[in-house]
Design a protein around this motif. Structure first.
Motif, PDB file in Angstrom:
ATOM      1  N   ARG A 193      -8.386 -10.262   9.238  1.00  0.00           N
ATOM      2  CA  ARG A 193      -8.946  -9.460  10.332  1.00  0.00           C
ATOM      3  C   ARG A 193      -8.163  -9.707  11.614  1.00  0.00           C
ATOM      4  N   ASP A 194      -7.837 -10.969  11.879  1.00  0.00           N
ATOM      5  CA  ASP A 194      -7.043 -11.304  13.067  1.00  0.00           C
ATOM      6  C   ASP A 194      -5.655 -10.677  12.989  1.00  0.00           C
ATOM      7  N   ALA A 195      -5.039 -10.732  11.808  1.00  0.00           N
ATOM      8  CA  ALA A 195      -3.693 -10.181  11.633  1.00  0.00           C
ATOM      9  C   ALA A 195      -3.683  -8.662  11.791  1.00  0.00           C
ATOM     10  N   LEU A 196      -4.823  -8.027  11.501  1.00  0.00           N
ATOM     11  CA  LEU A 196      -4.910  -6.564  11.567  1.00  0.00           C
ATOM     12  C   LEU A 196      -5.548  -6.064  12.858  1.00  0.00           C
ATOM     13  N   ALA A 197      -5.684  -6.941  13.844  1.00  0.00           N
ATOM     14  CA  ALA A 197      -6.308  -6.537  15.103  1.00  0.00           C
ATOM     15  C   ALA A 197      -5.592  -5.311  15.664  1.00  0.00           C
ATOM     16  N   GLY A 198      -6.353  -4.293  15.987  1.00  0.00           N
ATOM     17  CA  GLY A 198      -5.794  -3.073  16.565  1.00  0.00           C
ATOM     18  C   GLY A 198      -5.273  -2.075  15.549  1.00  0.00           C
ATOM     19  N   VAL A 199      -5.290  -2.425  14.266  1.00  0.00           N
ATOM     20  CA  VAL A 199      -4.803  -1.508  13.221  1.00  0.00           C
ATOM     21  C   VAL A 199      -5.990  -0.731  12.676  1.00  0.00           C
ATOM     22  N   HIS A 200      -5.858   0.584  12.643  1.00  0.00           N
ATOM     23  CA  HIS A 200      -6.923   1.429  12.104  1.00  0.00           C
ATOM     24  C   HIS A 200      -6.759   1.564  10.594  1.00  0.00           C
ATOM     25  N   PRO A 201      -7.871   1.716   9.872  1.00  0.00           N
ATOM     26  CA  PRO A 201      -7.773   1.880   8.407  1.00  0.00           C
ATOM     27  C   PRO A 201      -6.990   3.146   8.056  1.00  0.00           C
ATOM     28  N   ALA A 202      -6.314   3.089   6.933  1.00  0.00           N
ATOM     29  CA  ALA A 202      -5.524   4.229   6.465  1.00  0.00           C
ATOM     30  C   ALA A 202      -6.442   5.335   5.968  1.00  0.00           C
ATOM     31  N   ALA A 203      -6.076   6.550   6.274  1.00  0.00           N
ATOM     32  CA  ALA A 203      -6.747   7.696   5.678  1.00  0.00           C
ATOM     33  C   ALA A 203      -6.366   7.712   4.198  1.00  0.00           C
ATOM     34  N   PRO A 204      -7.218   8.253   3.347  1.00  0.00           N
ATOM     35  CA  PRO A 204      -6.896   8.281   1.916  1.00  0.00           C
ATOM     36  C   PRO A 204      -5.513   8.874   1.617  1.00  0.00           C
ATOM     37  N   ASP A 205      -5.129   9.915   2.333  1.00  0.00           N
ATOM     38  CA  ASP A 205      -3.806  10.519   2.098  1.00  0.00           C
ATOM     39  C   ASP A 205      -2.679   9.532   2.371  1.00  0.00           C
ATOM     40  N   PHE A 218      -2.200   7.217  -0.600  1.00  0.00           N
ATOM     41  CA  PHE A 218      -1.446   7.895  -1.659  1.00  0.00           C
ATOM     42  C   PHE A 218       0.025   8.043  -1.275  1.00  0.00           C
ATOM     43  N   ASP A 219       0.300   8.377  -0.016  1.00  0.00           N
ATOM     44  CA  ASP A 219       1.690   8.516   0.435  1.00  0.00           C
ATOM     45  C   ASP A 219       2.449   7.203   0.277  1.00  0.00           C
ATOM     46  N   ALA A 220       1.810   6.095   0.628  1.00  0.00           N
ATOM     47  CA  ALA A 220       2.464   4.789   0.513  1.00  0.00           C
ATOM     48  C   ALA A 220       2.754   4.462  -0.950  1.00  0.00           C
ATOM     49  N   LEU A 221       1.801   4.749  -1.819  1.00  0.00           N
ATOM     50  CA  LEU A 221       2.011   4.479  -3.243  1.00  0.00           C
ATOM     51  C   LEU A 221       3.116   5.374  -3.809  1.00  0.00           C
ATOM     52  N   ARG A 222       3.143   6.636  -3.406  1.00  0.00           N
ATOM     53  CA  ARG A 222       4.218   7.540  -3.862  1.00  0.00           C
ATOM     54  C   ARG A 222       5.577   7.065  -3.358  1.00  0.00           C
ATOM     55  N   ALA A 223       5.634   6.580  -2.118  1.00  0.00           N
ATOM     56  CA  ALA A 223       6.898   6.068  -1.563  1.00  0.00           C
ATOM     57  C   ALA A 223       7.364   4.858  -2.359  1.00  0.00           C
ATOM     58  N   HIS A 224       6.420   4.001  -2.743  1.00  0.00           N
ATOM     59  CA  HIS A 224       6.782   2.848  -3.555  1.00  0.00           C
ATOM     60  C   HIS A 224       7.367   3.296  -4.885  1.00  0.00           C
ATOM     61  N   ARG A 225       6.711   4.229  -5.533  1.00  0.00           N
ATOM     62  CA  ARG A 225       7.198   4.700  -6.837  1.00  0.00           C
ATOM     63  C   ARG A 225       8.567   5.364  -6.703  1.00  0.00           C
ATOM     64  N   PRO A 244      -0.731  -3.427  -6.350  1.00  0.00           N
ATOM     65  CA  PRO A 244      -1.921  -4.270  -6.462  1.00  0.00           C
ATOM     66  C   PRO A 244      -2.838  -4.166  -5.241  1.00  0.00           C
ATOM     67  N   VAL A 245      -2.255  -3.988  -4.047  1.00  0.00           N
ATOM     68  CA  VAL A 245      -3.085  -3.821  -2.853  1.00  0.00           C
ATOM     69  C   VAL A 245      -3.884  -2.529  -2.966  1.00  0.00           C
ATOM     70  N   THR A 246      -3.240  -1.487  -3.454  1.00  0.00           N
ATOM     71  CA  THR A 246      -3.922  -0.213  -3.643  1.00  0.00           C
ATOM     72  C   THR A 246      -5.016  -0.344  -4.702  1.00  0.00           C
ATOM     73  N   ARG A 247      -4.766  -1.089  -5.755  1.00  0.00           N
ATOM     74  CA  ARG A 247      -5.785  -1.327  -6.790  1.00  0.00           C
ATOM     75  C   ARG A 247      -6.976  -2.064  -6.190  1.00  0.00           C
ATOM     76  N   GLN A 248      -6.691  -3.075  -5.353  1.00  0.00           N
ATOM     77  CA  GLN A 248      -7.775  -3.813  -4.702  1.00  0.00           C
ATOM     78  C   GLN A 248      -8.601  -2.872  -3.830  1.00  0.00           C
ATOM     79  N   LEU A 249      -7.929  -2.003  -3.088  1.00  0.00           N
ATOM     80  CA  LEU A 249      -8.625  -1.027  -2.258  1.00  0.00           C
ATOM     81  C   LEU A 249      -9.514  -0.131  -3.120  1.00  0.00           C
TER      82      LEU A 249
END
Length: 125
Positions: A13-25, A28-35, A57-62
């Motif tokens: 939580r401290d490391a993510l201070a000021g970061v907003h959660p990702a929209a679902p799209d 998916f965009d991040a996972l597609r970029a990885h692939r 794995p982060v996406t799976r956890q989400l």
């Protein structure tokens, strides 16, 4: 699935201070970029590649968390509506219903029991 400890959640939580959660799209965009990066064998700096490799794995956890959260919400809502319509569900019924969905709250029950015992002991001092 293993859960983060409270300390790990606080650190994250401290490391993510000021970061907003990702929209679902964006997820998916991040996972597609990885692939795509894996498919075309882009050479990445080791740190960047490690971050990209962590993405599935982060996406799976989400997904696991989103699924469990939705399960808990729908179970609670179903029992509240049933009670509002005249049924008589107790918290024990709620605990049983949640257990039937496969959500394991044993650790949380143990923590709550420990807090309750500590509060009882404190009131006796």
């Amino acid at each position: 699935m293993s859960w983060m400890t409270p300390e790990q959640r606080d650190e994250l939580r401290d490391a993510l201070a000021g970061v907003h959660p990702a929209a679902p799209d964006l997820v998916f965009d991040a996972l597609r970029a990885h692939r795509a990066s894996r498919a075309y064998q882009f050479t990445q700096a080791p740190v960047t590649q490690r971050a990209l490799d962590a993405l599935p794995p982060v996406t799976r956890q989400l997904l696991n968390l989103e699924t469990e959260y939705a399960t808990l919400r729908s179970t609670v809502a179903r029992l509240v509506v049933a009670n509002n319509r005249g049924d008589d569900y107790s918290l024990s019924d709620l605990a049983w219903e949640i257990q039937q969905t496969g959500v394991d709250l044993k650790s949380e029950y143990a923590d709550a029991e420990g807090l309750a015992l500590a509060a009882e002991q404190e009131s006796q001092l």
